[in-house]
Design an enzyme around this catalytic site. Structure first.
Site, short mmCIF file in Angstrom:
data_model
loop_
_atom_site.label_atom_id
_atom_site.label_comp_id
_atom_site.label_asym_id
_atom_site.label_seq_id
_atom_site.Cartn_x
_atom_site.Cartn_y
_atom_site.Cartn_z
N HIS A 222 -15.25 15.71 -8.13
CA HIS A 222 -13.89 15.21 -7.92
C HIS A 222 -13.89 13.77 -7.41
O HIS A 222 -12.98 13.36 -6.69
CB HIS A 222 -13.16 16.11 -6.90
CG HIS A 222 -12.90 17.50 -7.39
ND1 HIS A 222 -12.50 18.53 -6.55
CD2 HIS A 222 -12.99 18.04 -8.63
CE1 HIS A 222 -12.34 19.64 -7.28
NE2 HIS A 222 -12.64 19.37 -8.53
C1 LIG Z 1 -16.61 19.14 -15.06
C2 LIG Z 1 -15.40 18.80 -14.24
C3 LIG Z 1 -14.56 19.82 -13.80
C4 LIG Z 1 -13.45 19.52 -13.02
N1 LIG Z 1 -12.58 20.53 -12.67
C5 LIG Z 1 -11.44 20.22 -12.05
C6 LIG Z 1 -10.44 21.22 -11.82
O1 LIG Z 1 -10.54 22.37 -12.30
N2 LIG Z 1 -9.34 20.87 -11.10
C7 LIG Z 1 -9.18 19.62 -10.59
O2 LIG Z 1 -8.19 19.37 -9.89
N3 LIG Z 1 -10.07 18.63 -10.85
C8 LIG Z 1 -11.16 18.91 -11.59
N4 LIG Z 1 -12.03 17.90 -11.91
C9 LIG Z 1 -11.68 16.53 -11.53
C10 LIG Z 1 -10.56 15.95 -12.38
O3 LIG Z 1 -10.61 16.47 -13.70
C11 LIG Z 1 -10.69 14.42 -12.38
O4 LIG Z 1 -10.71 13.96 -11.05
C12 LIG Z 1 -9.53 13.74 -13.10
O5 LIG Z 1 -9.32 14.32 -14.37
C13 LIG Z 1 -9.82 12.25 -13.22
O6 LIG Z 1 -8.75 11.61 -13.85
P1 LIG Z 1 -8.81 10.04 -14.13
O7 LIG Z 1 -7.56 9.71 -14.85
O8 LIG Z 1 -9.12 9.33 -12.87
O9 LIG Z 1 -10.09 9.82 -15.06
P2 LIG Z 1 -10.50 10.58 -16.39
O10 LIG Z 1 -9.61 11.73 -16.66
O11 LIG Z 1 -11.96 10.86 -16.29
O12 LIG Z 1 -10.22 9.52 -17.55
C14 LIG Z 1 -10.94 8.35 -17.75
C15 LIG Z 1 -10.92 8.03 -19.24
O13 LIG Z 1 -11.34 6.69 -19.45
C16 LIG Z 1 -12.27 6.63 -20.52
N5 LIG Z 1 -13.13 5.49 -20.27
C17 LIG Z 1 -14.02 5.35 -19.25
N6 LIG Z 1 -14.60 4.15 -19.31
C18 LIG Z 1 -14.08 3.51 -20.38
C19 LIG Z 1 -14.29 2.22 -20.94
N7 LIG Z 1 -15.13 1.35 -20.39
N8 LIG Z 1 -13.60 1.89 -22.06
C20 LIG Z 1 -12.71 2.78 -22.63
N9 LIG Z 1 -12.47 4.01 -22.11
C21 LIG Z 1 -13.14 4.36 -20.99
C22 LIG Z 1 -12.99 7.97 -20.45
O14 LIG Z 1 -13.59 8.27 -21.68
C23 LIG Z 1 -11.87 8.91 -20.06
O15 LIG Z 1 -11.18 9.41 -21.17
C24 LIG Z 1 -13.16 18.17 -12.68
C25 LIG Z 1 -13.99 17.15 -13.14
C26 LIG Z 1 -15.08 17.44 -13.92
C27 LIG Z 1 -15.95 16.31 -14.42
#
Ligand SMILES: Cc1cc2nc3c(=O)[nH]c(=O)nc-3n(C[C@H](O)[C@H](O)[C@H](O)COP(=O)(O)OP(=O)(O)OC[C@H]3O[C@@H](n4cnc5c(N)ncnc54)[C@H](O)[C@@H]3O)c2cc1C
Length: 490
Positions: free
Chosen positions: A429
């Site tokens: 997370h």
């Molecule tokens: C295996 C796993 C299970 C989890 N389970 C849960 C759960 O059940 N419940 C919960 O609350 N949280 C859970 N989490 C945590 C939660 O899913 C994440 O904290 C949250 O989705 C992150 O959101 P975000 O928008 O910050 O980033 P992300 O959703 O990770 O999105 C980032 C996006 O940016 C893209 N990206 C990255 N770098 C670049 C770049 N340089 N150029 C172009 N694109 C790029 C990536 O491909 C991705 O699509 C889990 C996480 C993981 C990894």
């Protein structure tokens, strides 16, 4: 039929796509909502670049929609892999993943969709981010199929439901918790202003086995808009600045390097990649940037105060329940969440060696840890991953709380269950690599409107900007954050 979806720009990238009003880097949990919200105004051109594949590629949507598995096993095309140092004494290394797909980590995660608690917001005292400011955005993103009333939404694209018919092991765990004096929490997404102890069904963004995150709920339906362009399999490498003004992004698409420009640039690449991109572009700790050979554009504490939920996992001899969400209930105390998982890694990911035993675990997670992790830039080469350290064992009080939680978990599992020794793990997370803060906060990388301090035209909207990890899993909060913050990019 006109399609504005691309699996990468053609060499003759149109002028309209190479310059946009808004350029969003990352179509993840927050980015998908930001892209949908901003492109709702047809006069605004919005381009999204996403490192992961286009959702129209065969078989991918089926994997992200299957809420009963996490498509993160070996060979998954939907994740980016990293290594972290969980603890320092002794050094314990662990692999971690992040979703690389439309919907980001929310497209591959466990489906636990619990709001942060009111205290997570109110105590930061950041203008516009009190619980009373964010609750309408939690309502807006969801349709809760179990509860109506003022706390819940009924029009949002993310459908939320709790498990009613639990597996035998979950039922036994709930009975043991109730015998030990823990009450039943009817709705973990509406438990009042103070944290309560008890056991309750996990609000899931999985309905009838189908996972709907913000990719499926927000971005994919919006892709038909002519003013919204998705460039898939396109990885941002570096931001371009004109003085202290962000003007563009250099990226690598399927056909090679491309250069994009925009009036406004929004980083939504997640806690690891938004921080990495900022640092590669000269925004970060001055000494670290110099050591890595990157010229400094803005000295800011990027990656210095990361926050995540440490988890001790205890293997059990419970029977794996197949075809179930990975988690049906959790037990919450003030600082600990106990998670009786329904399956082991093989059942969760479908990634197993035949005949290999698959032990369901009990997870014991510390929900408000004191320990802070760090992301450090090692090289100006975007292909070299940053160093990630969780420093989970740096705070004795955290370790003591995890130990107490494990003892409680063992007690609840009962004498008839064989429970193995706890092992250090992470809930995956990771947050707070570019935290939001009030004026004068030395930890703050972005202001209350998500703008990078000292830089014009650059926003960060994703898990990076949470000042601390939330008291619940962060996914629902990060989707809400995308909805709340899109209006600041205006
Ligand atoms: C295996 C796993 C299970 C989890 N389970 C849960 C759960 O059940 N419940 C919960 O609350 N949280 C859970 N989490 C945590 C939660 O899913 C994440 O904290 C949250 O989705 C992150 O959101 P975000 O928008 O910050 O980033 P992300 O959703 O990770 O999105 C980032 C996006 O940016 C893209 N990206 C990255 N770098 C670049 C770049 N340089 N150029 C172009 N694109 C790029 C990536 O491909 C991705 O699509 C889990 C996480 C993981 C990894």
């Amino acid at each position: 039929m006109h399609s504005n979806r691309r699996s990468g720009p053609s060499p003759a990238l149109t002028a309209a796509a190479s310059h946009s009003d808004v350029l969003i880097v990352g179509a993840g949990s927050a980015g998908s909502v930001v892209a949908e919200r901003l492109s709702a105004d047809p006069s605004r051109t919005v381009t999204v670049i996403e490192a992961g594949p286009d959702p129209s590629e065969p078989g991918l949507l089926a994997q992200t929609a299957n809420g009963l598995q996490l498509p993160i096993g070996a060979g998954s095309p939907l994740v980016q892999r990293y290594e972290t140092q969980l603890t320092d004494r002794p050094v314990r290394l662990a692999p971690i993943v992040r979703g690389a797909a439309v919907g980001g980590s929310g497209a591959i995660n466990g489906g636990y969709f619990c709001r942060g608690l009111p205290r997570d917001f109110d105590r930061t005292a950041i203008d516009g981010w009190a619980w009373s400011d964010v609750v309408d955005h939690f309502r807006a993103i969801e349709t809760d199929l179990d509860f109506t009333g003022p706390a819940h939404g009924d029009k949002g694209p993310i459908r939320v439901r709790r498990t009613r018919e639990m597996t035998g092991v979950t039922e036994a765990f709930v009975s043991a918790a109730q015998r030990a004096g823990f009450g039943w929490i009817a709705d973990l997404n509406d438990c009042g202003p103070r944290p309560v102890s008890g056991v309750g069904a996990v609000p899931l963004n999985i309905v009838d086995g189908v996972r709907i995150g913000s990719g499926a709920g927000y971005l994919i339906p919006a892709l038909q808009r002519p003013n919204l362009t998705l460039l898939a399999r396109t990885q941002a490498m570096e931001l371009r600045f004109d003085g202290a003004c962000a003007v563009g992004v250099d990226a690598l698409g399927p056909q090679g390097p491309i250069s994009l420009s925009a009036d406004r640039i929004v980083l939504c690449s997640g806690a690891i990649q938004s921080a990495h991109l900022l640092m590669l572009s000269g925004v970060g700790d001055e000494a670290m940037l110099r050591a890595a050979g990157v010229p400094v554009v803005a000295p800011l504490p990027v990656g210095r105060y990361c926050s995540d939920h440490p988890e001790w996992v205890l293997p059990t001899n419970w029977t794996v329940a197949t075809g179930r969400p990975v988690l049906e209930v959790v037990l919450s105390t003030d600082d600990i969440e106990i998670r009786p998982y329904t399956g082991g890694f093989v059942a969760m990911t479908g990634d197993g060696t035949p005949g290999h035993p698959d032990w369901p675990h009990i997870g014991v997670a510390l929900m408000q840890p004191r320990a802070r992790g760090r992301i450090t830039l090692l090289s100006p080469d975007p292909g070299v991953p940053p160093r990630i350290e969780h420093h989970y064992d740096s705070e004795p009080d955290d370790v003591a709380a995890l130990r107490r939680g494990s003892e409680l978990a063992r007690e609840l599992a009962g004498a008839a269950t064989h429970v193995g020794s706890p092992q250090w793990a992470t809930s995956q997370h990771l947050c707070a690599s570019a935290p939001m803060g009030v004026d004068g906060d030395p930890r703050a990388v972005v202001d209350h409107r998500c703008r990078v301090r000292g830089i014009e035209n650059l926003w960060v909207i994703d898990g990076s900007i949470l000042p601390n990890i939330t008291s619940r899993g962060p996914h629902a909060t990060i989707v809400m954050l995308g909805h709340r913050a899109a209006q600041f990019v205006g």
